[in-house]
Design an enzyme around this catalytic site. Structure first.
Site, PDB file in Angstrom:
ATOM      1  N   LYS A  35       0.847  -1.199   0.000  1.00  0.00           N
ATOM      2  CA  LYS A  35       0.000   0.000   0.000  1.00  0.00           C
ATOM      3  C   LYS A  35       0.875   1.239   0.000  1.00  0.00           C
ATOM      4  O   LYS A  35       2.088   1.150   0.236  1.00  0.00           O
ATOM      5  CB  LYS A  35      -0.944  -0.021   1.196  1.00  0.00           C
ATOM      6  CG  LYS A  35      -0.292   0.060   2.561  1.00  0.00           C
ATOM      7  CD  LYS A  35      -1.292  -0.343   3.641  1.00  0.00           C
ATOM      8  CE  LYS A  35      -0.643  -0.442   4.999  1.00  0.00           C
ATOM      9  NZ  LYS A  35      -0.730   0.729   5.826  1.00  0.00           N
ATOM     10  N   ARG A 130     -10.416   0.390  14.706  1.00  0.00           N
ATOM     11  CA  ARG A 130     -10.480   1.111  13.429  1.00  0.00           C
ATOM     12  C   ARG A 130     -11.501   0.382  12.567  1.00  0.00           C
ATOM     13  O   ARG A 130     -12.630   0.830  12.423  1.00  0.00           O
ATOM     14  CB  ARG A 130      -9.104   1.168  12.741  1.00  0.00           C
ATOM     15  CG  ARG A 130      -8.072   1.999  13.475  1.00  0.00           C
ATOM     16  CD  ARG A 130      -6.845   2.262  12.633  1.00  0.00           C
ATOM     17  NE  ARG A 130      -6.346   1.068  11.935  1.00  0.00           N
ATOM     18  CZ  ARG A 130      -5.178   0.983  11.331  1.00  0.00           C
ATOM     19  NH1 ARG A 130      -4.357   2.027  11.308  1.00  0.00           N
ATOM     20  NH2 ARG A 130      -4.801  -0.129  10.746  1.00  0.00           N
ATOM     21  N   TYR A 255      18.560  29.672   8.611  1.00  0.00           N
ATOM     22  CA  TYR A 255      17.416  30.486   9.042  1.00  0.00           C
ATOM     23  C   TYR A 255      17.300  30.509  10.558  1.00  0.00           C
ATOM     24  O   TYR A 255      17.473  29.467  11.218  1.00  0.00           O
ATOM     25  CB  TYR A 255      16.115  29.911   8.480  1.00  0.00           C
ATOM     26  CG  TYR A 255      15.897  30.187   7.008  1.00  0.00           C
ATOM     27  CD1 TYR A 255      15.789  31.498   6.542  1.00  0.00           C
ATOM     28  CD2 TYR A 255      15.779  29.150   6.099  1.00  0.00           C
ATOM     29  CE1 TYR A 255      15.569  31.750   5.192  1.00  0.00           C
ATOM     30  CE2 TYR A 255      15.566  29.389   4.759  1.00  0.00           C
ATOM     31  CZ  TYR A 255      15.467  30.694   4.309  1.00  0.00           C
ATOM     32  OH  TYR A 255      15.251  30.936   2.982  1.00  0.00           O
ATOM     33  N   MET A 303      14.173  24.586   2.513  1.00  0.00           N
ATOM     34  CA  MET A 303      13.397  23.896   1.468  1.00  0.00           C
ATOM     35  C   MET A 303      14.275  23.016   0.575  1.00  0.00           C
ATOM     36  O   MET A 303      13.918  21.885   0.239  1.00  0.00           O
ATOM     37  CB  MET A 303      12.658  24.923   0.608  1.00  0.00           C
ATOM     38  CG  MET A 303      11.771  24.296  -0.453  1.00  0.00           C
ATOM     39  SD  MET A 303      11.004  25.491  -1.537  1.00  0.00           S
ATOM     40  CE  MET A 303       9.711  26.116  -0.511  1.00  0.00           C
TER      41      MET A 303
HETATM   42  C1  LIG Z   1      -4.220  -4.504   7.854  1.00  0.00           C
HETATM   43  C2  LIG Z   1      -2.738  -4.321   7.783  1.00  0.00           C
HETATM   44  N1  LIG Z   1      -1.949  -5.402   7.694  1.00  0.00           N
HETATM   45  C3  LIG Z   1      -0.609  -5.301   7.631  1.00  0.00           C
HETATM   46  C4  LIG Z   1      -0.002  -4.071   7.660  1.00  0.00           C
HETATM   47  C5  LIG Z   1       1.514  -3.995   7.601  1.00  0.00           C
HETATM   48  O1  LIG Z   1       2.001  -3.495   8.804  1.00  0.00           O
HETATM   49  P1  LIG Z   1       3.563  -3.260   9.008  1.00  0.00           P
HETATM   50  O2  LIG Z   1       3.995  -2.300   7.963  1.00  0.00           O
HETATM   51  O3  LIG Z   1       3.660  -2.673  10.378  1.00  0.00           O
HETATM   52  O4  LIG Z   1       4.207  -4.591   8.874  1.00  0.00           O
HETATM   53  C6  LIG Z   1      -0.772  -2.913   7.765  1.00  0.00           C
HETATM   54  C7  LIG Z   1      -0.126  -1.614   7.846  1.00  0.00           C
HETATM   55  O5  LIG Z   1      -0.561  -0.685   8.434  1.00  0.00           O
HETATM   56  C8  LIG Z   1      -2.183  -3.041   7.826  1.00  0.00           C
HETATM   57  O6  LIG Z   1      -2.978  -1.975   7.921  1.00  0.00           O
END
Ligand SMILES: Cc1ncc(COP(=O)(O)O)c(C=O)c1O
Length: 364
Positions: A35, A130, A255, A303
């Site tokens: 992701k 969540r 700065y 920056m």
């Molecule tokens: C549902 C779920 N599984 C696995 C992971 C992977 O977690 P990590 O990057 O801490 O291994 C995440 C990351 O937030 C997650 O939301």
């Protein structure tokens, strides 16, 4: 000449870290969590290093499409499932497995027109609060899903809030085990921290879901470093010195004149700033490597530039290599976790925050 800054994605390190994750749970299959565009690495860039995974877990449909476009025919899991009904059409078209965490997603499935039933991961909220069904409502959700012709296999999943810390996973494990004990289906509970730290969660897992460890950052820093776990940096952010200043005792740098030299010193000006993703909050003293030698930042991050103490590297000058995090050419490593702590954050955020203007190279 392009501005001298470059991020490098290390394919071999991704492969190595994925192997470590797999070794932590040898009987389980491994989702590589990709992701957020592979935690800022870029899915396409990380793919060669991660294709040894059993599947890819992500949450954006565009990213799922990207993984299919890269030629991946194996499992892909949507970690947050469908956001609206038409997402399920794409799940059918791309053959995506998806999480079901709420009644509305079961309603969508019931309304989805398909002849090919879909594989789902039913999520339990065991305390993270969540996503997911409470343990009390989990079984009725399972029964409802199980009755749908649109649903194929149902897997069982939860996510730990404290696998990296003192609180641990015991309460969440107990809740999950109690509510699932007589339900069929594969189980997936382990993020990186659980995979590396909690044998009971590993023993339960048919699928682990490591993200951060695959990207070479320690899931429980500072309790354990990446080196402790044997993890290698998968992203290096490096730049060059573009100017050197001789600063006299009593003179300030940058700065706000936040740094004042106690003695005469040489300062290297580095072509990297907060517009590249280097956090502005990093204070004087944040570790950095020049020509593979550790030194520190001085003064405020601006920056496009930071300033570093050349005391430990008197031979450095314009053109010298500066490693903001990752691996230097001489093999020395500056863990992203060390920099993240100085920025009051975690390695995840630094990786994800690499700015689009930084050119990225993939090292095979
Ligand atoms: C549902 C779920 N599984 C696995 C992971 C992977 O977690 P990590 O990057 O801490 O291994 C995440 C990351 O937030 C997650 O939301």
């Amino acid at each position: 000449m392009p501005r001298p800054i470059l991020a490098t994605i290390h394919t071999q390190a991704l492969r190595h870290n994925l192997g470590l994750a797999r070794a932590s749970a040898p009987d389980a299959k491994v989702w590589a969590v990709v992701k957020a565009d592979a935690y800022g690495h870029g899915i396409a860039r990380a793919f060669a290093g991660l294709r040894g995974a059993d599947g890819f877990a992500l949450l954006d449909l565009n990213e799922a499409q990207k993984v299919r476009d890269l030629g991946w025919r194996g499992p892909i899991l949507l970690l947050e499932g469908a956001f609206e009904l038409r997402d399920l059409e794409l799940c059918s078209r791309l053959d995506l497995w998806h999480t079901v965490h709420c009644e509305a997603q079961i309603d969508m499935l019931a309304a989805h027109k398909t002849n090919v039933p879909q594989r789902v991961f039913l999520k339990m909220n065991t305390g993270m609060n969540r996503l997911g069904f409470t343990p009390e409502r989990y079984r009725s959700a399972w029964t409802r899903l199980n009755a749908l012709p649109q649903v194929d296999e149902i897997s069982l999943t939860t996510h730990f809030s404290d696998a990296d810390g003192a609180k641990g996973i015991a309460a969440q494990m107990t809740a999950f085990l109690a509510a699932t004990q007589d339900l069929p289906g594969e189980r997936s509970v382990c993020n990186s921290a659980a995979a590396l730290r909690h044998a009971d969660a590993v023993a339960l897992s048919d699928w682990i879901r490591p993200g951060i460890a695959v990207y070479g950052s320690s899931p429980d820093y500072p309790t354990h470093s990446a080196a402790h776990w044997g993890l290698q940096p998968t992203m290096t952010l490096a730049a060059k010195i573009i100017a050197v200043q001789a600063v006299s005792a009593g003179a300030s740098v940058g700065y706000g004149s936040s740094f004042v030299a106690d003695f005469d010193m040489h300062i290297g000006v580095v072509a990297c700033g907060y517009a590249d993703g280097y956090p502005r909050i990093c204070p004087t003293g944040t570790p950095v490597m020049v020509d593979g030698v550790r030194t520190r930042t001085v003064g405020r991050v601006s920056m496009d530039m930071i300033t570093v103490d050349l005391g430990p590297v008197p031979l450095a000058g314009a053109g010298s290599e500066v490693t903001l995090w990752g691996s230097a050419r001489n093999g020395a490593v500056l863990s992203i976790d060390e920099v993240a702590v100085c920025a009051q954050t975690v390695g995840y955020e630094l990786m994800c925050g690499l700015a689009p203007r930084v050119p990225v190279e993939v090292q095979a």
